[in-house]
Design an enzyme around this catalytic site. Structure first.
Site, PDB file in Angstrom:
ATOM      1  N   GLU A 151      -3.291 -30.570   0.427  1.00  0.00           N
ATOM      2  CA  GLU A 151      -1.854 -30.831   0.361  1.00  0.00           C
ATOM      3  C   GLU A 151      -1.577 -32.323   0.548  1.00  0.00           C
ATOM      4  OE1 GLU A 151       0.526 -28.584   3.141  1.00  0.00           O
ATOM      5  OE2 GLU A 151       2.335 -28.897   1.903  1.00  0.00           O
TER       6      GLU A 151
ATOM      7  N   GLY B 264       0.552 -33.071   5.403  1.00  0.00           N
ATOM      8  CA  GLY B 264       1.952 -33.463   5.558  1.00  0.00           C
ATOM      9  C   GLY B 264       2.170 -33.901   6.998  1.00  0.00           C
TER      10      GLY B 264
ATOM     11  N   GLU C 212       2.336 -18.629   0.202  1.00  0.00           N
ATOM     12  CA  GLU C 212       1.800 -19.171   1.453  1.00  0.00           C
ATOM     13  C   GLU C 212       2.626 -18.681   2.638  1.00  0.00           C
ATOM     14  OE1 GLU C 212       1.131 -23.354   1.189  1.00  0.00           O
ATOM     15  OE2 GLU C 212       1.438 -23.710   3.321  1.00  0.00           O
TER      16      GLU C 212
ATOM     17  N   ASP D 295      -5.906 -26.575   9.230  1.00  0.00           N
ATOM     18  CA  ASP D 295      -5.044 -27.666   9.693  1.00  0.00           C
ATOM     19  C   ASP D 295      -5.878 -28.461  10.691  1.00  0.00           C
ATOM     20  OD1 ASP D 295      -1.773 -28.344  10.243  1.00  0.00           O
ATOM     21  OD2 ASP D 295      -3.160 -28.848  11.860  1.00  0.00           O
TER      22      ASP D 295
ATOM     23  N   ASP E 117      12.349 -26.309   5.486  1.00  0.00           N
ATOM     24  CA  ASP E 117      11.915 -25.071   4.862  1.00  0.00           C
ATOM     25  C   ASP E 117      12.665 -23.919   5.497  1.00  0.00           C
ATOM     26  OD1 ASP E 117      10.450 -23.977   7.146  1.00  0.00           O
ATOM     27  OD2 ASP E 117       8.909 -25.480   6.724  1.00  0.00           O
TER      28      ASP E 117
ATOM     29  N   HIS F 200      -3.912 -27.565   4.790  1.00  0.00           N
ATOM     30  CA  HIS F 200      -2.525 -27.914   5.068  1.00  0.00           C
ATOM     31  C   HIS F 200      -2.468 -29.374   5.483  1.00  0.00           C
ATOM     32  CE1 HIS F 200       0.804 -28.289   8.164  1.00  0.00           C
ATOM     33  NE2 HIS F 200       1.454 -27.962   7.076  1.00  0.00           N
TER      34      HIS F 200
ATOM     35  N   LYS G 121       9.123 -24.693  -1.346  1.00  0.00           N
ATOM     36  CA  LYS G 121       9.493 -23.862  -0.206  1.00  0.00           C
ATOM     37  C   LYS G 121      10.431 -22.765  -0.693  1.00  0.00           C
ATOM     38  CE  LYS G 121       7.304 -26.406   2.790  1.00  0.00           C
ATOM     39  NZ  LYS G 121       6.266 -25.886   3.697  1.00  0.00           N
TER      40      LYS G 121
ATOM     41  N   ASP H 258       5.883 -21.204  -0.796  1.00  0.00           N
ATOM     42  CA  ASP H 258       5.581 -21.213   0.645  1.00  0.00           C
ATOM     43  C   ASP H 258       6.779 -20.671   1.410  1.00  0.00           C
ATOM     44  OD1 ASP H 258       4.966 -21.778   3.273  1.00  0.00           O
ATOM     45  OD2 ASP H 258       4.577 -23.912   2.958  1.00  0.00           O
TER      46      ASP H 258
END
Lengths: 446, 446
Positions: free
Chosen positions: B386, B357, B278, B328, B28, B355, B224, B252
């Site tokens: 996500e 990933g 985001e 998170d 990103d 969040h 992203k 994001d």
């Protein structure tokens, strides 16, 4: 054949711990038994007879080894660079350290990783000032304003301070700087002392130390508060009786309270005319500080020693949450980020009264306050640097206090170097002190 | 003779790194080449045939060893406690970890040290749920509301959320919980996918993956943005053409912008109807998020994956700075602090879209979102977790996605355990993968 340029060849690290908890020196409402410590870094170079650069993170004991691990993680960014390059532009190195995208995940720009960056950046400034043959405050005060602006990372600041505004502040700061330099050298910079006010001291010790502080010329003392309200009322009364009406008494809660409690407690101490209430709540709570400030005026609100970076300082200033900005030389990302914070405070017209004490924080931060006086705000009015008489003997260039004022350092550098004997004695756990006392050492780690 | 109670006998740590940077997965605007990593902790006990507890901090490569050092620093607080004690009251352990006055100096409650605390606290919850024979979401949803309130540290929160208010929210959340549990098991929890949108992917890959996402049943994807505006405009156009008008596209920026730039850039993408922007700026900038939100509506503002603790979430909610709270599972101090954040969001009526990933973040956070649905807010409207299809194969209980929805986990625990083969292969630097590839390993450390 031209000689190869000198390079940084090593970033040495040392886990240094002093057993201060034995005397309750440094005890406050959140930190009952600190062992003042430093994760200490030394930049070595291959310049023949060239100076080294020294920097450190201050901690209060356990976890100092985590800071050392964070210093190690920064090595690849530093070792191998030329000395000329890093000294000519510490800001470029600072941006590389903060910008390492993988390390950045561990913050960003806060906590262990950011403090380690601050230690390395400060070590570079120590090296640069030693090479220039100047104390850091003078190197900064004599630097070209354009170059200084280039030392600042304006990311996340531009809504509050632009490079153009920073340049204007620094250019105006140059007017009369020579006179102020002379005055600084002649008269020093005002200090206040926290030595009487640790929470672990009884009233007799408080009385004795407060009287000594006034006799020594201090015009402000500080008391730790926040553990027990009745005790605090009594201790403030005792202190006020000892120092009289004209010496300022600051009180410091070390983040102990929620908002309502901070307001109630501060009002209860108001009859003793506290000059400021310091760290009334979490350093992360910008809005909380603003609410407290509105409620407790005319008692001033001060904070900063645990404020993680320029972005939180920006918001404290934008919301009018503080009367006093307390920079710390070793909490944020080093000199470069503190330049940003000094200029933010100057723009918002809020005085800076640095946090110090700990291990070597007085040694470092005096340079920043003196630069602020000589070349930014031009005044010491309502400005004082904290002073605590701890551990100075371990530094090669310890601070000097005369009549309640810091004397301007004259030795080249950032006053950041520990004495070799102190390193040998207080390295944890292998130094001669700790090796002789394994029982105490055990409390520090698993 | 009564048997001695089972105790925690070890906190094992592992430095696990996956070489994800080779495929630009996860790239990103701020993180061009992450190597997804985990500082992984295992609580071992002397209970015969008893389960272990697993937890971890997610990092993106370099510095993972600093997180491991921070885990080591927590060992003395954990090893030797009885299993019954920590499982009956993880909140007490959590408060002891956060409250260690010496370690607290390294935060407080932020960065490396706080994430390590989160890993240990999460490991305790994994252990507790395994012993209870329940997936964590169900353990939380079936827990007594009074006990749950006792799991929360209200320090610095009482101006926004009191224990009484938290209890009311949890008691109301119990109404209809059995029906929602059944629905969750039958239908799962909505997900969105970021897999199409990494910055390092070309338009053809974006097109293919976006189409696949829609075909797989996802009703939201994420792109992203923030490196180049022209590229972003083109990529948003491509994505919108592929997914059509009814599938949501979130964008994001990963903290790339200052305030003005965030506003300009988001407005330039508005024609493609982004659902949320985001991390438009620093996660520390509460006021900045509030200013951006006012300026870019109806585009929503989302943040949270780098928000350090409950105190900053509190302020984001108090100032109306966000439309969406992105918890998170591994950034803050573990399940206990996330309980506080879920309840704060519920009180302020702001939806939580976690969040995920990274390494195992999907595995963990699904439990928190499902608990929120079953026993706090009672709804999945405008809520999505996500999903990124990375590295799930390394977990013993990987997430399952069906028709764009997370399936409710049924295995006991917090889904936090890595497979032994993966640990053996990806331990850094000694695992079989890294040992075979010392060139790549070298980029990680000095």
């Amino acid at each position: 054949m031209p000689q190869a340029p000198a390079r940084i060849t090593a970033l040495d690290t040392h886990d240094i711990r002093f057993p201060t908890s034995r005397e309750l020196d440094g005890s406050d409402a959140m930190n009952p038994d600190p062992d003042y410590s430093a994760a200490y870094a030394v930049l070595r170079t291959d310049a023949e007879d060239g100076p080294r650069g020294h920097g450190f993170t201050f901690t209060i004991g356990r976890g100092n080894e985590v800071q050392v691990a964070a210093l190690h993680a920064l090595r690849p960014h530093v070792v191998g660079r030329t000395v000329d390059e890093v000294c000519a532009d510490p800001g470029a190195l600072s941006r590389d350290l903060v910008g390492d995208s993988q390390l950045r995940w561990l913050g960003p720009e806060k906590g262990v990783m950011h403090m380690a960056i601050g230690a390395v950046v400060n070590a570079v400034w120590d090296l640069a000032a030693r090479r220039a043959g100047k104390p850091l405050w003078r190197l900064l005060a004599e630097a070209d304003p354009d170059w200084l602006v280039g030392q600042i990372d304006f990311r996340y600041l531009s809504d509050a301070l632009t490079p153009g505004e920073a340049l204007d502040l620094l250019r105006r700061g140059r007017e009369g700087a020579a006179d102020r330099t002379a005055r600084l050298i002649g008269h020093g910079y005002p200090a206040y002392t926290t030595s009487p006010g640790w929470l672990g001291y009884d009233d007799a010790k408080l009385t004795r130390l407060a009287a000594e502080a006034v006799a020594a010329g201090f015009r402000q003392i500080k008391l730790k508060v926040g553990a027990d309200l009745d005790d605090d009322v009594r201790r403030c009364r005792v202190a006020r009786e000892v120092v009289g009406p004209d010496v300022r008494i600051a009180v410091d809660a070390n983040q102990r309270w929620d908002i309502d409690e901070a307001i109630r407690w501060t009002r209860a101490l108001a009859p003793f005319d506290p000059y400021w209430i310091e760290e009334p709540t979490s350093p992360d709570d910008v809005l909380g500080h603003a609410a407290i400030r509105r409620a407790v005026a005319p008692v001033r609100v001060a904070t900063g020693e645990h404020v993680q970076n320029r972005i939180v300082f920006k918001q404290l200033l934008q919301t009018g949450a503080v009367d006093i900005v307390q920079i710390d030389a070793a909490r944020v990302g080093g000199v470069n980020e503190n330049l940003a914070i000094l200029l933010l405070a100057a723009k918002f017209g809020v005085p800076v009264c640095p946090h110090a004490g700990g291990v070597g924080l007085c040694e470092l931060v005096q340079h920043l306050a003196m630069f602020d006086y000589v070349a930014v705000t031009g005044t010491t009015e309502d400005r004082v640097i904290e002073y605590v008489d701890h551990l100075h003997e371990h530094f090669t260039d310890p601070v000097t206090i005369r009549a309640g004022r810091y004397t301007a350092p004259t030795a080249p550098g950032f006053s950041a170097a520990l004495r070799p004997e102190s390193i040998a004695r207080y390295t944890f756990p292998g130094g001669t002190f700790w090796a002789a006392d394994p029982g105490t050492a055990e409390g520090h780690t698993a």
